[in-house]
Design a protein around this motif. Structure first.
Motif, PDB file in Angstrom:
ATOM      1  N   TYR A  16       0.840  -1.201   0.000  1.00 36.92           N
ATOM      2  CA  TYR A  16       0.000   0.000   0.000  1.00 36.92           C
ATOM      3  C   TYR A  16       0.880   1.258   0.000  1.00 36.92           C
ATOM      4  O   TYR A  16       1.986   1.233   0.521  1.00 36.92           O
ATOM      5  CB  TYR A  16      -0.873   0.030   1.259  1.00 36.92           C
ATOM      6  N   VAL A  75      -3.332  -2.913  -4.106  1.00 37.76           N
ATOM      7  CA  VAL A  75      -4.279  -3.464  -3.133  1.00 37.76           C
ATOM      8  C   VAL A  75      -4.530  -4.920  -3.513  1.00 37.76           C
ATOM      9  O   VAL A  75      -4.941  -5.209  -4.635  1.00 37.76           O
ATOM     10  CB  VAL A  75      -5.612  -2.685  -3.147  1.00 37.76           C
ATOM     11  N   GLU A 120      -1.012  -8.028   0.368  1.00 33.22           N
ATOM     12  CA  GLU A 120      -0.860  -6.774   1.095  1.00 33.22           C
ATOM     13  C   GLU A 120      -1.730  -6.766   2.363  1.00 33.22           C
ATOM     14  O   GLU A 120      -1.286  -6.350   3.440  1.00 33.22           O
ATOM     15  CB  GLU A 120      -1.243  -5.583   0.208  1.00 33.22           C
ATOM     16  N   ALA A 121      -2.975  -7.251   2.234  1.00 27.54           N
ATOM     17  CA  ALA A 121      -3.874  -7.293   3.389  1.00 27.54           C
ATOM     18  C   ALA A 121      -3.344  -8.240   4.458  1.00 27.54           C
ATOM     19  O   ALA A 121      -3.398  -7.940   5.661  1.00 27.54           O
ATOM     20  CB  ALA A 121      -5.271  -7.721   2.945  1.00 27.54           C
ATOM     21  N   TYR A 122      -2.809  -9.375   4.034  1.00 23.56           N
ATOM     22  CA  TYR A 122      -2.249 -10.347   4.976  1.00 23.56           C
ATOM     23  C   TYR A 122      -1.069  -9.739   5.725  1.00 23.56           C
ATOM     24  O   TYR A 122      -0.965  -9.843   6.958  1.00 23.56           O
ATOM     25  CB  TYR A 122      -1.815 -11.594   4.207  1.00 23.56           C
ATOM     26  N   GLU A 172      -0.275  -6.601   6.179  1.00 22.35           N
ATOM     27  CA  GLU A 172      -0.683  -5.523   7.081  1.00 22.35           C
ATOM     28  C   GLU A 172      -1.280  -6.088   8.371  1.00 22.35           C
ATOM     29  O   GLU A 172      -0.939  -5.629   9.475  1.00 22.35           O
ATOM     30  CB  GLU A 172      -1.700  -4.612   6.398  1.00 22.35           C
ATOM     31  N   ALA A 173      -2.157  -7.081   8.248  1.00 16.93           N
ATOM     32  CA  ALA A 173      -2.766  -7.670   9.445  1.00 16.93           C
ATOM     33  C   ALA A 173      -1.712  -8.339  10.317  1.00 16.93           C
ATOM     34  O   ALA A 173      -1.715  -8.186  11.554  1.00 16.93           O
ATOM     35  CB  ALA A 173      -3.840  -8.673   9.048  1.00 16.93           C
ATOM     36  N   SER A 215      -8.759 -10.264  10.432  1.00 19.57           N
ATOM     37  CA  SER A 215      -8.450  -9.349  11.522  1.00 19.57           C
ATOM     38  C   SER A 215      -9.685  -9.152  12.397  1.00 19.57           C
ATOM     39  O   SER A 215     -10.824  -9.359  11.963  1.00 19.57           O
ATOM     40  CB  SER A 215      -7.985  -8.004  10.968  1.00 19.57           C
ATOM     41  N   MET A 254     -12.023  -6.761  10.752  1.00 19.38           N
ATOM     42  CA  MET A 254     -12.850  -7.311   9.681  1.00 19.38           C
ATOM     43  C   MET A 254     -13.937  -8.226  10.239  1.00 19.38           C
ATOM     44  O   MET A 254     -15.060  -8.244   9.744  1.00 19.38           O
ATOM     45  CB  MET A 254     -11.978  -8.064   8.679  1.00 19.38           C
ATOM     46  N   ASP A 267     -14.034   0.772   2.562  1.00 25.02           N
ATOM     47  CA  ASP A 267     -14.382   0.679   3.978  1.00 25.02           C
ATOM     48  C   ASP A 267     -15.755   1.291   4.241  1.00 25.02           C
ATOM     49  O   ASP A 267     -16.470   0.875   5.154  1.00 25.02           O
ATOM     50  CB  ASP A 267     -13.334   1.407   4.825  1.00 25.02           C
ATOM     51  N   TYR A 277      -9.557 -14.174   0.541  1.00 29.96           N
ATOM     52  CA  TYR A 277     -10.111 -13.539   1.730  1.00 29.96           C
ATOM     53  C   TYR A 277     -11.623 -13.390   1.654  1.00 29.96           C
ATOM     54  O   TYR A 277     -12.313 -13.419   2.678  1.00 29.96           O
ATOM     55  CB  TYR A 277      -9.495 -12.142   1.920  1.00 29.96           C
TER      56      TYR A 277
END
Length: 439
Positions: free
Chosen positions: A11, A15, A19-21, A23-24, A242, A245, A333, A358
C-alpha cells in the motif's frame, strides 16, 4: 524481536490479498510488542520511508528500466546495495518474505542470510512455481504445478500469443541454447525452457536457505513437494481475519433483513476485475438464465491495469441488456457493511488457483454461504452442500444451472447453511511466533 515483513508490493500503490495479509500480520505482531517494518520495492529509483495505517514502511529502490540480464535474474539487481546497507544499519532479527518478484528476489533474501538474519518465507500465490502465474495449463486446465521446463516453456509462449504447436516446438528448441545469441524478444522466447529450469533451481535454493517455509493453503504444500521441497520444511498456516474485519462482517450479518423468499436472490461478487478471478463466468451465466429466474447480481471491484480495464469494459458490454447484473464500483471501507448486508450468497468464480481468497472468509464472517469454484483454496474452505456449493471453474452453463437451483432454493425458503468457525489474524501471528522460535 525486530521483524521485517518483505513483500513485492504494498500500500498505497497496490491493493491485494498479500498486502492485506502482511498488514494484518504486522499489526498483530506489533500489538505483541515486536518492532515491525514492512519493506517493499519502490515504484521509482528513490528510497522512501513512511507510515501507512500505523506500520512503518521502507520502499527501497529498484531499476525502472532493467537490462535483460537483470530481468532474467542473471545479474545482481542494480540497487541491491541499498537494501543491504539498510539491513546493516537496522540489523533485524527476522526477515519474513511474502513474495518472489524482480524487486523482492532471491538476491534480496541472500543479502539477509549473509548478515546472519533469520529468513522465513510465506507463499501466497501460485506464480512462485508457475511461470504463467495461474497454474492453469494452456489457461484452461488445472496443472499439477511441477516445474517441467519444456512443458512450462510451451505454456508460457502460448500465453504470449504463439499457437500451441509452435509454442511446443519453440520451447523444445530453446533447450539447445540457440536463443542465447539472439537479441530481443525472439532470443528470450528461444531461451524459455532454460530460463524456467533456472527458475526452478532458484526456487529450491531460496526455500532451502530459509529457516522455514509457510504456505496458506494445503494444495501449495503439495505443489512445493512436487518441486523438491521437503514436506518437513513446510507448514500450512491458513488465513485468519483481523478483529476489525470480523467486527465489520458481524455488523453486516446483524443488519441483514430476515430471509425473504418473496424477493429476488441477491448474489454478490467482490474482487479484482481480472480474468483469473472469473467474474465474466458469473456474468455469462446470468445472461444464459431465463428471464423468469429472479435474482440480482451485484459486482464490486476494480480494474487496476489497462488489460483489466479492457476486460471490465467487455463484461459491461455483454451485460448491457441484462437488468439483473449491476456493476457497483470498488469495495471500500465505507460501503463494505452495506454491500455484505445486501447479499444472500457470495459468488467466487475464480478460474486461477486461489490460496484463500479472503472474500470466502469475509462471507462466512458475514453469515453468507459461498457459491465457489471447485478447486484450490476455495474447495479447501467450502464444504459442498453445507457452507455453500462448489461448481467446476469456468463453465458458464454449469454456473447458470447452479444459480437457477439457488434461486429456487431461496424461493422455496430452504435457506439453511452450516458455516464454519473462523480463526483470527491474531491466531496466525501467534503461529508465526512459534515458527520463528522453533526454527
Amino acid at each position: 524481536m525486530k521483524i521485517v515483513l518483505l513483500c513485492g508490493y504494498y500500500y498505497p500503490d497496490t491493493v491485494g490479498g498479500t498486502e492485506a495479509y502482511v498488514e494484518a500480520l504486522g499489526h498483530d505482531l506489533q500489538r505483541r510488542g515486536h518492532d515491525i517494518t514492512v519493506a517493499a520495492p519502490a515504484t521509482s529509483e528513490d528510497q522512501e520511508e513512511y507510515t501507512h495505517n500505523g506500520l512503518r514502511v521502507l520502499r527501497y529502490p529498484v531499476a525502472q528500466n532493467p537490462d535483460r540480464a537483470e530481468v532474467q535474474r542473471r545479474a545482481v539487481p542494480k540497487y541491491l546495495g541499498v537494501w543491504d546497507d539498510w539491513l546493516q544499519r537496522t540489523n533485524p532479527d527476522v526477515v519474513h518474505m511474502h513474495s518472489l518478484t524482480r524487486g523482492c528476489s532471491v538476491a534480496h533474501a541472500r543479502a539477509a542470510i549473509e548478515r546472519d538474519i533469520s529468513l522465513y518465507i510465506t507463499v501466497h500465490v501460485p506464480n512462485v512455481t508457475c511461470p504463467r502465474g495461474t497454474l492453469m495449463r494452456w489457461g484452461k486446465t488445472p496443472c499439477d504445478g511441477e516445474i517441467r521446463p519444456t512443458r512450462c516453456g510451451a505454456c508460457v509462449l502460448q500465453d504470449r500469443g504463439l499457437p500451441k504447436s509452435l509454442a511446443w516446438a519453440a520451447s523444445a528448441v530453446s533447450r539447445t541454447g540457440l536463443g542465447s545469441s539472439i537479441p530481443g524478444a525472439a532470443g528470450t522466447a528461444l531461451q524459455r525452457a532454460p530460463l524456467i529450469q533456472q527458475r526452478k533451481e532458484r526456487l529450491q535454493s531460496w526455500m532451502e536457505s530459509a529457516a522455514h517455509v509457510v504456505v496458506v493453503a494445503g494444495w501449495l504444500k503439495e505443489v512445493l513437494g512436487r518441486n523438491g521441497i521437503s514436506r518437513k520444511h513446510v507448514t500450512v498456516s491458513r488465513h485468519g481475519l483481523s478483529e476489525d474485519m470480523h467486527a465489520i462482517q458481524r455488523a453486516a450479518a446483524e443488519r441483514r433483513d430476515p430471509h425473504d423468499p418473496g424477493r429476488p436472490l441477491r448474489v454478490g461478487f467482490v474482487g479484482r476485475f481480472t480474468e483469473v478471478k472469473g467474474p465474466h463466468v458469473l456474468v455469462d451465466a446470468v445472461c444464459r438464465l431465463p428471464e423468469d429466474v429472479a435474482l440480482e447480481v451485484q459486482l464490486y471491484g476494480m480494474a487496476q491495469s489497462k488489460q483489466d480495464q479492457e476486460y471490465l469494459s467487455g463484461m459491461k458490454k455483454r451485460a448491457q441488456d441484462e437488468a439483473r447484473i449491476q456493476f457497483r464500483g470498488p469495495m471500500t471501507d465505507e460501503n463494505r457493511v452495506a454491500a455484505f448486508e445486501a447479499f444472500d450468497v457470495l459468488a467466487v468464480p475464480s478460474i486461477g488457483f486461489e490460496t484463500g481468497p479472503y472474500t470466502v472468509l469475509e462471507a462466512f464472517a458475514a453469515k453468507l454461504p459461498v457459491l465457489g469454484s471447485d478447486h484450490s483454496g476455495i474447495a479447501e474452505r467450502v464444504t459442498d452442500g453445507e457452507s455453500g456449493l462448489l461448481i467446476p471453474p469456468g463453465d458458464a452453463e454449469v454456473w447458470a444451472n447452479a444459480l437457477g437451483d439457488l434461486s429456487e432454493r431461496h424461493r422455496a425458503d430452504r435457506w439453511e447453511w452450516s458455516l464454519p468457525e473462523l480463526r483470527t489474524s491474531g491466531e496466525v501471528a501467534e503461529e508465526m511466533m512459534k515458527i520463528y522460535k522453533r526454527a
